[in-house]
Write a protein that holds these residues in place. Structure first.
Motif, PDB file in Angstrom:
ATOM      1  N   GLN A  81       0.845  -1.190   0.000  1.00 16.86           N
ATOM      2  CA  GLN A  81       0.000   0.000   0.000  1.00 16.86           C
ATOM      3  C   GLN A  81       0.884   1.244   0.000  1.00 16.86           C
ATOM      4  OE1 GLN A  81      -3.566   0.326   0.029  1.00 16.86           O
ATOM      5  NE2 GLN A  81      -2.857   2.377  -0.496  1.00 16.86           N
ATOM      6  N   ALA A  82       0.558   2.209  -0.834  1.00 15.14           N
ATOM      7  CA  ALA A  82       1.314   3.463  -0.855  1.00 15.14           C
ATOM      8  C   ALA A  82       0.957   4.277   0.379  1.00 15.14           C
ATOM      9  CB  ALA A  82       0.996   4.248  -2.121  1.00 15.14           C
ATOM     10  N   ILE A  83       1.912   4.478   1.266  1.00 17.60           N
ATOM     11  CA  ILE A  83       1.672   5.300   2.450  1.00 17.60           C
ATOM     12  C   ILE A  83       2.877   6.203   2.691  1.00 17.60           C
ATOM     13  CG2 ILE A  83       0.367   3.372   3.452  1.00 17.60           C
ATOM     14  CD1 ILE A  83       2.453   3.312   5.711  1.00 17.60           C
ATOM     15  N   ILE A  84       2.616   7.339   3.285  1.00 22.73           N
ATOM     16  CA  ILE A  84       3.641   8.240   3.791  1.00 22.73           C
ATOM     17  C   ILE A  84       3.291   8.502   5.245  1.00 22.73           C
ATOM     18  CG2 ILE A  84       4.605  10.565   3.696  1.00 22.73           C
ATOM     19  CD1 ILE A  84       4.067  10.499   0.680  1.00 22.73           C
ATOM     20  N   SER A  85       4.197   8.163   6.120  1.00 28.81           N
ATOM     21  CA  SER A  85       3.952   8.355   7.551  1.00 28.81           C
ATOM     22  C   SER A  85       4.988   9.334   8.087  1.00 28.81           C
ATOM     23  CB  SER A  85       4.015   7.023   8.304  1.00 28.81           C
ATOM     24  OG  SER A  85       5.096   6.233   7.852  1.00 28.81           O
ATOM     25  N   LEU A  86       4.519  10.519   8.452  1.00 27.88           N
ATOM     26  CA  LEU A  86       5.401  11.576   8.925  1.00 27.88           C
ATOM     27  C   LEU A  86       5.781  11.374  10.387  1.00 27.88           C
ATOM     28  CD1 LEU A  86       3.607  14.702   7.363  1.00 27.88           C
ATOM     29  CD2 LEU A  86       5.354  13.223   6.330  1.00 27.88           C
ATOM     30  N   LEU A  87       6.836  12.025  10.800  1.00 29.39           N
ATOM     31  CA  LEU A  87       7.248  12.005  12.194  1.00 29.39           C
ATOM     32  C   LEU A  87       6.417  13.000  12.985  1.00 29.39           C
ATOM     33  CD1 LEU A  87       9.595  10.705  13.965  1.00 29.39           C
ATOM     34  CD2 LEU A  87      10.721  12.931  13.740  1.00 29.39           C
ATOM     35  N   GLY A  88       5.968  12.605  14.172  1.00 32.24           N
ATOM     36  CA  GLY A  88       5.278  13.505  15.082  1.00 32.24           C
ATOM     37  C   GLY A  88       6.145  13.828  16.288  1.00 32.24           C
ATOM     38  N   ASN A  89       5.713  14.801  17.076  1.00 26.99           N
ATOM     39  CA  ASN A  89       6.530  15.187  18.232  1.00 26.99           C
ATOM     40  C   ASN A  89       6.601  14.078  19.282  1.00 26.99           C
ATOM     41  OD1 ASN A  89       3.673  16.022  18.759  1.00 26.99           O
ATOM     42  ND2 ASN A  89       4.502  16.658  20.735  1.00 26.99           N
ATOM     43  N   HIS A  90       5.569  13.231  19.371  1.00 26.33           N
ATOM     44  CA  HIS A  90       5.635  12.130  20.344  1.00 26.33           C
ATOM     45  C   HIS A  90       6.664  11.087  19.925  1.00 26.33           C
ATOM     46  CE1 HIS A  90       2.276  12.841  23.267  1.00 26.33           C
ATOM     47  NE2 HIS A  90       2.037  13.771  22.369  1.00 26.33           N
ATOM     48  N   GLU A  91       6.777  10.827  18.632  1.00 29.23           N
ATOM     49  CA  GLU A  91       7.830   9.918  18.171  1.00 29.23           C
ATOM     50  C   GLU A  91       9.210  10.548  18.364  1.00 29.23           C
ATOM     51  OE1 GLU A  91       4.131   8.935  16.986  1.00 29.23           O
ATOM     52  OE2 GLU A  91       5.078  10.503  15.751  1.00 29.23           O
ATOM     53  N   ASP A  92       9.291  11.846  18.148  1.00 30.56           N
ATOM     54  CA  ASP A  92      10.546  12.559  18.369  1.00 30.56           C
ATOM     55  C   ASP A  92      11.020  12.387  19.809  1.00 30.56           C
ATOM     56  OD1 ASP A  92      12.647  14.594  18.092  1.00 30.56           O
ATOM     57  OD2 ASP A  92      11.275  15.915  19.163  1.00 30.56           O
ATOM     58  N   VAL A  93      10.115  12.538  20.768  1.00 32.05           N
ATOM     59  CA  VAL A  93      10.502  12.395  22.176  1.00 32.05           C
ATOM     60  C   VAL A  93      10.884  10.956  22.485  1.00 32.05           C
ATOM     61  CG1 VAL A  93       9.702  12.593  24.560  1.00 32.05           C
ATOM     62  CG2 VAL A  93       9.122  14.367  22.913  1.00 32.05           C
ATOM     63  N   LEU A  94      10.132   9.993  21.945  1.00 26.55           N
ATOM     64  CA  LEU A  94      10.485   8.589  22.160  1.00 26.55           C
ATOM     65  C   LEU A  94      11.897   8.309  21.663  1.00 26.55           C
ATOM     66  CD1 LEU A  94       8.374   5.416  21.569  1.00 26.55           C
ATOM     67  CD2 LEU A  94      10.651   5.587  20.600  1.00 26.55           C
ATOM     68  N   LEU A  95      12.248   8.809  20.486  1.00 30.97           N
ATOM     69  CA  LEU A  95      13.577   8.566  19.939  1.00 30.97           C
ATOM     70  C   LEU A  95      14.659   9.162  20.823  1.00 30.97           C
ATOM     71  CD1 LEU A  95      12.910   9.178  16.133  1.00 30.97           C
ATOM     72  CD2 LEU A  95      13.323   6.986  17.256  1.00 30.97           C
ATOM     73  N   ARG A  96      14.409  10.349  21.344  1.00 26.47           N
ATOM     74  CA  ARG A  96      15.405  10.961  22.225  1.00 26.47           C
ATOM     75  C   ARG A  96      15.524  10.198  23.533  1.00 26.47           C
ATOM     76  NH1 ARG A  96      14.443  15.827  23.908  1.00 26.47           N
ATOM     77  NH2 ARG A  96      12.610  16.557  22.792  1.00 26.47           N
ATOM     78  N   CYS A  97      14.376   9.715  24.042  1.00 29.38           N
ATOM     79  CA  CYS A  97      14.426   8.897  25.262  1.00 29.38           C
ATOM     80  C   CYS A  97      15.203   7.608  25.029  1.00 29.38           C
ATOM     81  CB  CYS A  97      13.010   8.565  25.722  1.00 29.38           C
ATOM     82  SG  CYS A  97      12.090   9.936  26.419  1.00 29.38           S
ATOM     83  N   TYR A  98      14.981   7.001  23.880  1.00 29.47           N
ATOM     84  CA  TYR A  98      15.683   5.753  23.547  1.00 29.47           C
ATOM     85  C   TYR A  98      17.191   5.991  23.481  1.00 29.47           C
ATOM     86  CZ  TYR A  98      16.777   1.407  21.039  1.00 29.47           C
ATOM     87  OH  TYR A  98      17.293   0.186  20.663  1.00 29.47           O
ATOM     88  N   ASP A  99      17.606   7.048  22.817  1.00 32.64           N
ATOM     89  CA  ASP A  99      19.032   7.346  22.713  1.00 32.64           C
ATOM     90  C   ASP A  99      19.625   7.706  24.069  1.00 32.64           C
ATOM     91  OD1 ASP A  99      19.011   6.814  20.028  1.00 32.64           O
ATOM     92  OD2 ASP A  99      18.879   8.905  19.397  1.00 32.64           O
ATOM     93  N   GLU A 100      18.849   8.412  24.871  1.00 31.31           N
ATOM     94  CA  GLU A 100      19.326   8.754  26.215  1.00 31.31           C
ATOM     95  C   GLU A 100      19.501   7.498  27.053  1.00 31.31           C
ATOM     96  OE1 GLU A 100      16.815  10.632  29.586  1.00 31.31           O
ATOM     97  OE2 GLU A 100      17.820  12.335  28.624  1.00 31.31           O
ATOM     98  N   ALA A 101      18.581   6.530  26.893  1.00 25.59           N
ATOM     99  CA  ALA A 101      18.667   5.284  27.658  1.00 25.59           C
ATOM    100  C   ALA A 101      19.907   4.476  27.286  1.00 25.59           C
ATOM    101  CB  ALA A 101      17.414   4.453  27.437  1.00 25.59           C
ATOM    102  N   HIS A 102      20.306   4.542  26.021  1.00 26.49           N
ATOM    103  CA  HIS A 102      21.462   3.769  25.568  1.00 26.49           C
ATOM    104  C   HIS A 102      22.764   4.551  25.680  1.00 26.49           C
ATOM    105  CE1 HIS A 102      19.481   0.109  24.037  1.00 26.49           C
ATOM    106  NE2 HIS A 102      18.442   0.905  23.863  1.00 26.49           N
ATOM    107  N   ASN A 103      22.676   5.847  25.920  1.00 29.86           N
ATOM    108  CA  ASN A 103      23.857   6.675  26.118  1.00 29.86           C
ATOM    109  C   ASN A 103      23.595   7.625  27.283  1.00 29.86           C
ATOM    110  OD1 ASN A 103      25.619   6.042  23.570  1.00 29.86           O
ATOM    111  ND2 ASN A 103      23.537   6.389  22.791  1.00 29.86           N
ATOM    112  N   PRO A 104      23.455   7.082  28.495  1.00 27.24           N
ATOM    113  CA  PRO A 104      23.071   7.924  29.636  1.00 27.24           C
ATOM    114  C   PRO A 104      24.133   8.965  29.966  1.00 27.24           C
ATOM    115  CG  PRO A 104      23.742   5.736  30.365  1.00 27.24           C
ATOM    116  CD  PRO A 104      23.684   5.679  28.865  1.00 27.24           C
ATOM    117  N   GLN A 105      23.637  10.152  30.354  1.00 32.23           N
ATOM    118  CA  GLN A 105      24.508  11.237  30.787  1.00 32.23           C
ATOM    119  C   GLN A 105      24.241  11.527  32.259  1.00 32.23           C
ATOM    120  OE1 GLN A 105      26.811  12.607  28.703  1.00 32.23           O
ATOM    121  NE2 GLN A 105      26.110  11.125  27.146  1.00 32.23           N
ATOM    122  N   PRO A 106      25.271  11.883  33.005  1.00 32.12           N
ATOM    123  CA  PRO A 106      25.046  12.211  34.413  1.00 32.12           C
ATOM    124  C   PRO A 106      24.134  13.420  34.563  1.00 32.12           C
ATOM    125  CG  PRO A 106      27.300  12.728  33.748  1.00 32.12           C
ATOM    126  CD  PRO A 106      26.680  11.992  32.613  1.00 32.12           C
TER     127      PRO A 106
END
Length: 268
Positions: A81-106
């Motif tokens: 099926q032809a679809i275009i799925s854009l990024l939303g701000n909730h996905e943006d925050v999830l991605l940053r949380c994921y990266d923070e979890a794998h690269n924790p900063q003090p």
């Protein structure tokens, strides 16, 4: 509040397609409302192989079936099926949380972004995956989200998740605004006199219908599917670009209305 987005590096920030689909349906914020999404697409839209489905982001959080929504979108892709799925701000925050979890900063005296995200609706996303921490979400979902573009444009329309910054000469250059903008005045000449279609901010149904019938320079399509207890809200919509037909699917979710306002810490 200024929050810097995690911008996907590929595909390009914007997407354009060759060819002309028979119908182009634009669907705003889903927020885990899988059963309602299924009813809208399978029973009402019934897309053909010549139709294009454009999703405006915010597939996750707040509603009970975020994983189910992502699985369904990915299934549509696999089925051709032809679809275009854009990024939303909730996905943006999830991605940053994921990266923070794998690269924790003090951090001293500050709430972790993941803690704030969970209060913002991310707890429902974790439950849908059957995990307790964002870092345990399977990596293939994360990589799929990283590939979401920020806007889609045609000759007559520009589609983004949140909006655009018309206070600058080139609104396409402000990628943060595409995810987080609210209440910018519209200046149509800056986007080639195309109609801006966006989600992110829930409007009641009468407001949305008025924007369409009055040929407004912008159309906010989010009707707050998860807010079925609020007047004029609680529907998942689909807007067809060529006929300007609006489909209205009432929520069929069984969950209660979630809390709406939680502040997220700004990224450094």
């Amino acid at each position: 509040m200024s929050i810097k987005p995690l911008i996907p590096s590929s595909p390009p920030v914007g997407v354009s397609l060759s060819g002309h689909p028979t119908r182009t349906w634009v669907i705003p914020d889903i927020h885990g409302c899988y059963e309602t999404l299924l009813r809208l697409i399978e029973d009402s839209i019934r897309p053909s192989s010549n139709d294009l489905l454009v999703f405006l982001g915010d597939y996750i959080d707040r509603g009970a079936q975020s994983k189910g929504v992502l699985d369904y979108l990915r299934q549509l892709e696999r089925q051709g099926q032809a679809i275009i799925s854009l990024l939303g701000n909730h996905e943006d925050v999830l991605l940053r949380c994921y990266d923070e979890a794998h690269n924790p900063q003090p951090m001293v005296g500050m709430m972790r972004l993941e803690d704030s995200w969970q209060r913002y609706g991310g707890d429902a996303t974790l439950r849908s995956f059957g995990v307790r921490k964002v870092g345990d979400i399977p990596a293939d979902y994360i990589e799929w989200l990283r590939q979401r573009p920020l806007y889609y444009s045609t000759n007559d329309y520009v589609m983004v998740h949140a909006g655009m910054n018309f206070l600058i000469n080139d609104p396409f250059s402000d990628q943060t605004a595409m995810l987080w903008a609210k209440n910018y005045p519209i200046e149509p000449h800056k986007i080639g006199y195309r109609t801006l279609i966006y989600g992110h901010r829930p409007y009641n149904l009468a407001q949305i219908q008025s924007q369409i019938t009055q040929n407004s320079p912008s159309i906010g399509l989010d009707n707050g599917c998860i807010y079925s207890n609020e007047y004029g809200k609680g529907h998942l919509l689909a807007f067809e670009l060529h006929s300007r037909r609006l489909l209205v699917q009432p929520s069929v979710e069984q969950t209660s209305t979630p809390k709406r306002k939680v502040s997220l810490p700004a990224a450094s």
